[in-house]
Design a protein around this motif. Sequence first.
Motif, PDB file in Angstrom:
ATOM      1  N   ILE A 206       0.859  -1.190   0.000  1.00  0.00           N
ATOM      2  CA  ILE A 206       0.000   0.000   0.000  1.00  0.00           C
ATOM      3  C   ILE A 206       0.892   1.235   0.000  1.00  0.00           C
ATOM      4  N   VAL A 207       0.573   2.184  -0.885  1.00  0.00           N
ATOM      5  CA  VAL A 207       1.300   3.456  -0.965  1.00  0.00           C
ATOM      6  C   VAL A 207       0.285   4.581  -0.829  1.00  0.00           C
ATOM      7  N   SER A 208       0.544   5.513   0.077  1.00  0.00           N
ATOM      8  CA  SER A 208      -0.374   6.628   0.316  1.00  0.00           C
ATOM      9  C   SER A 208       0.165   7.901  -0.319  1.00  0.00           C
ATOM     10  N   ARG A 209      -0.648   8.942  -0.288  1.00  0.00           N
ATOM     11  CA  ARG A 209      -0.309  10.185  -0.969  1.00  0.00           C
ATOM     12  C   ARG A 209       0.836  10.928  -0.298  1.00  0.00           C
ATOM     13  N   GLY A 211       3.482   9.540   0.763  1.00  0.00           N
ATOM     14  CA  GLY A 211       4.718   8.809   0.540  1.00  0.00           C
ATOM     15  C   GLY A 211       4.983   7.667   1.477  1.00  0.00           C
ATOM     16  N   HIS A 212       3.994   7.206   2.231  1.00  0.00           N
ATOM     17  CA  HIS A 212       4.182   6.085   3.159  1.00  0.00           C
ATOM     18  C   HIS A 212       3.937   4.773   2.416  1.00  0.00           C
ATOM     19  N   LEU A 213       4.899   3.887   2.488  1.00  0.00           N
ATOM     20  CA  LEU A 213       4.804   2.559   1.891  1.00  0.00           C
ATOM     21  C   LEU A 213       4.666   1.539   3.017  1.00  0.00           C
ATOM     22  N   VAL A 292       6.264  -3.974   7.673  1.00  0.00           N
ATOM     23  CA  VAL A 292       7.246  -2.899   7.633  1.00  0.00           C
ATOM     24  C   VAL A 292       6.593  -1.652   7.047  1.00  0.00           C
ATOM     25  N   ARG A 293       7.132  -0.498   7.382  1.00  0.00           N
ATOM     26  CA  ARG A 293       6.681   0.774   6.826  1.00  0.00           C
ATOM     27  C   ARG A 293       7.910   1.584   6.421  1.00  0.00           C
ATOM     28  N   LEU A 332      12.312   4.940  -8.792  1.00  0.00           N
ATOM     29  CA  LEU A 332      12.161   3.500  -9.012  1.00  0.00           C
ATOM     30  C   LEU A 332      12.859   2.769  -7.876  1.00  0.00           C
ATOM     31  N   HIS A 333      12.098   1.948  -7.130  1.00  0.00           N
ATOM     32  CA  HIS A 333      12.620   1.205  -5.994  1.00  0.00           C
ATOM     33  C   HIS A 333      12.437  -0.289  -6.228  1.00  0.00           C
ATOM     34  N   GLU A 334      13.321  -1.045  -5.615  1.00  0.00           N
ATOM     35  CA  GLU A 334      13.235  -2.500  -5.629  1.00  0.00           C
ATOM     36  C   GLU A 334      12.807  -2.979  -4.252  1.00  0.00           C
ATOM     37  N   LEU A 335      11.769  -3.790  -4.220  1.00  0.00           N
ATOM     38  CA  LEU A 335      11.258  -4.321  -2.962  1.00  0.00           C
ATOM     39  C   LEU A 335      11.756  -5.754  -2.776  1.00  0.00           C
ATOM     40  N   PRO A 336      11.830  -6.258  -1.548  1.00  0.00           N
ATOM     41  CA  PRO A 336      11.329  -5.677  -0.296  1.00  0.00           C
ATOM     42  C   PRO A 336      12.319  -4.766   0.427  1.00  0.00           C
ATOM     43  N   ASP A 337      13.548  -4.619  -0.104  1.00  0.00           N
ATOM     44  CA  ASP A 337      14.541  -3.794   0.583  1.00  0.00           C
ATOM     45  C   ASP A 337      14.307  -2.307   0.387  1.00  0.00           C
ATOM     46  N   VAL A 338      13.449  -1.926  -0.551  1.00  0.00           N
ATOM     47  CA  VAL A 338      13.164  -0.527  -0.879  1.00  0.00           C
ATOM     48  C   VAL A 338      14.473   0.197  -1.198  1.00  0.00           C
ATOM     49  N   SER A 339      15.283  -0.412  -2.016  1.00  0.00           N
ATOM     50  CA  SER A 339      16.522   0.227  -2.465  1.00  0.00           C
ATOM     51  C   SER A 339      16.260   0.955  -3.772  1.00  0.00           C
TER      52      SER A 339
END
Length: 929
Positions: A206-209, A211-213, A292-293, A332-339
């Motif tokens: 889930i991504v909110s407006r 910027g919280h993932l 995680v957040r 552009l991010h790579e999950l799950p590390d959010v790099s």
Amino acid sequence: MKFAYKFNNLLGTVYRKGNLIFSADGNSVISPVGNRLTIFDLKNNKSNTLAIQSSYNITALDLSPNGCLIVASNENGETYMISTLSQTVIHTYKFHREPKCIRFSPNGKLFAICIEECVYIFKTPGIITGQFNSFVIERIFKDTHGEKIHVDWSYDSRFLVVGSRDNTTRIYSVKLLENFKSVVLSGHSDSVVTCAFEDNSLNIIIVSRNGHLTKWECSMKSEEMYELEYVRDEEPTNKRQKETDSDEEEDNLSEEEENAEKIQEDDSERDKQGKVIPETAEKPRFYYKKLVRHYLMDELKKENRNVKLTSACYHKKLKLLVTAYSIGAFYLHELPDVSMIHSLNISDYAIDTVTFNSTGDWIALGVSGAGQLLVWEWQSEQYIMKQQGHNNVMSSLTYSSDGNFLITGSYDGKVKVWNVTNGFCILTFSEHTSGVTSVAFSRNKKFFVSASLDGTVRAFDMLRYRNFRTLTAPRLVQFSCVAIDYSGEFVAAGAQDVFDIHLWSMKHGKLMEVLSGHEAPVMTIDFSPNPTSSALVSGAWDHEIKIWNCLETSSEHETINMMSDVVCVAFKPNGEEVAVATLNANISVLNIKSSQQLYSIECKKDISLGISENDIVSAKKNFESAYFSSIVYSSDGECILAGGNNKYVCIYHVKEGLLLKKFEITQNLSLDGMLEFINRRNMTEFGNIALIEERDKLEGGNIKIKLPGTQKNDIASRNFRPEVGVSSLKFSPNGQQWSAATTEGLLIYSLDKGIVFDPFQMSIEVTPKAARELIHEQEYSSALIMALKLNEVNLIQEIIEQIPHTQIDLVLDAIPETFVRRIADFIAKILNSHHIEFYLKWTCSLLTKFGQKNELIDSQILINLHQNLIRKYESLNQICEFNKYTIRVIKKMSKVKIDEECNDDEMLLINNNNSEEMVSDINEDTSEE
């Protein structure tokens, strides 16, 4: 002249609003452009706009997994089911409000639509579902909390995750489950932008407006979810009344027996695996746990506190997340590390939508504020496509002399060059500092000029792609129109503030003359297309047109009073007549030599002027101000194309003065001026409610009314509905199409290329069978004449290709001159055949024998022939350039192989010689013994 013109393509606009989608193979992007859909083929570098029109701007759409259906909805809630195979609308469904999101299930059997607090699940028509009716409702999920703005399906098409504007996310099951109810996930401090299931899992991103993932983990695995039993649908009451109590008891016993057998089978399987579970054990619970957040906007908020996350997309297979922001950047991010893999700033405006293709290699981004559409390949960090339309209304357009390019000018100060064949913008010139009012192309295809309100006339080179000359006046003026003479040596521009016409030498770049005589703004000028004439016609708001012989005696001119303000003039292709459009909705045709009026066309009754929402006058009073602001002759000079500040383009026959055909350029009610009557619901005791200032609730308070008195170039930061209209019209030099610069964009209408039975000098004995019999008897000229009389393209091609190339000159000698033009027209259009040399021989013979006779082979056919030859040359040139090095490698490898074979042969010869010598020596030794 034929009038079977149909809509062909839309240029000048690549993206307006709504979401973007990729095709099933990932090679094409489907973009909503106003009330139409445009398909950009990235592999073949072509764009195609569907001939389907919605009544309002399209805001949401999605494509089925098999690529056969598109479901699109507009601002008014009208939802269309479109077939991509036939490119037609199958069915229309009307909702009460605007849908926010449309999403097909992975198996293609269902699709979901979010509208306010509801989520509608529909069955997809087709063989998969066995349902062929459109928009058949399967389920409806409704709650009274927040507006639903995003929806996504699980991998098995059994569950839905829905994001709401009330900061929550809900999970629904398509079918009723025994131990499952809808799950609510909360914890965000802003509205949800996107939510998605992971691949082969029920975990949710889930991504909110703000910027919280957030990542949520499901307590049950995907395999365990299938153990949940479906609740059987209740049967109708009328059927229950018919059933007896004994039947019900038998059914209950059978159900209990079946359940007992299932339990025993499950227990036996668990016993075999060594896991014994008692019958009283509870089934696993279904709940979600926050893993995680992450905060994606911490660095951006340090630079700009008002930045917002506007769009996001998650690729399930590659586990990539792309997020777009209101400052024109995307990450552009790579999950799950959010790099973070990549970040790029592409615009000064907010990015409205972003999406991945099926393979995850390309990212499509749409910017409605700038009208941009970009496709980015993140691995190589290159643009696959980068297109941008005009930010403001187009003011003028012109064709190149060969018809391959279109030049458009706009009030945003930019000049764009469009390729007519593929529909892409190939060049953008932004040297002007103010609005561009007019453009003109030279006949030698080397350059074009543009006039602007910044007081300059700029010349652009089409070979080196640069602004090579800037023409200015002795004092600062605002140029409203520009024209180039037939030779391309002189450029004239009219001013709207000093009432003069300036004449420059293109070769030296010097001002030659300032022509004075008008007493009002000069709105239009045009040079004669006749190479032997130097006439220049100018029209102004002083009710006069002036005919200048500016190249011989610049001071002499002839004045003709038109009884009304002149808005546009257009020369006939032969240069003998000129058409004048005036403010009283009349078109007058004058002889350029005698200055006498030849014909007059009354157009007042043909103009259907719409009512603006801000108008306070009646429809009858508003109708008096209608007029045509742009006119142009057809390529044969028989008809005039006219358009103005309304939604219609009319074709008139000049000699008869009759309306031949009327084209409606758009049906988009999102534009202003489309309705013919004022809506009485908007009329209150205080006046028109549309004149009351209103502000949007969630978009920063933009004012919805435009600046007073502005009609086209309102550059204030206000949100208003643009008014429909046609600013410029042009016919293609080959006569096969015409273009209109409108509020919607650059519309291209071309002749329908379908099979049309249009015979010539028809008789009873003329049949396809008789033509084929004549060609077998080697009577080539008679067979060709018979095919030309039938006028069927396939038959003509079949007959011509069976004529030996040695007989071409003899056949042309025996053909009557009345058929020569038809042969030339056919060969000019059929050059896409692979028999290139054969048709080139036909072309050389035709031009050698009949090229001097203009009545047989006119300029329209020659332009079409030259245009097709250039296209064929460019395609062959690309193929040769691509295969050039491959051919070199093959030649070198063949030489190496030949050398190796030669060496092998030499070695064999040497070995044979050596063996022969050894045998002879042995024989000699034996003989001596």
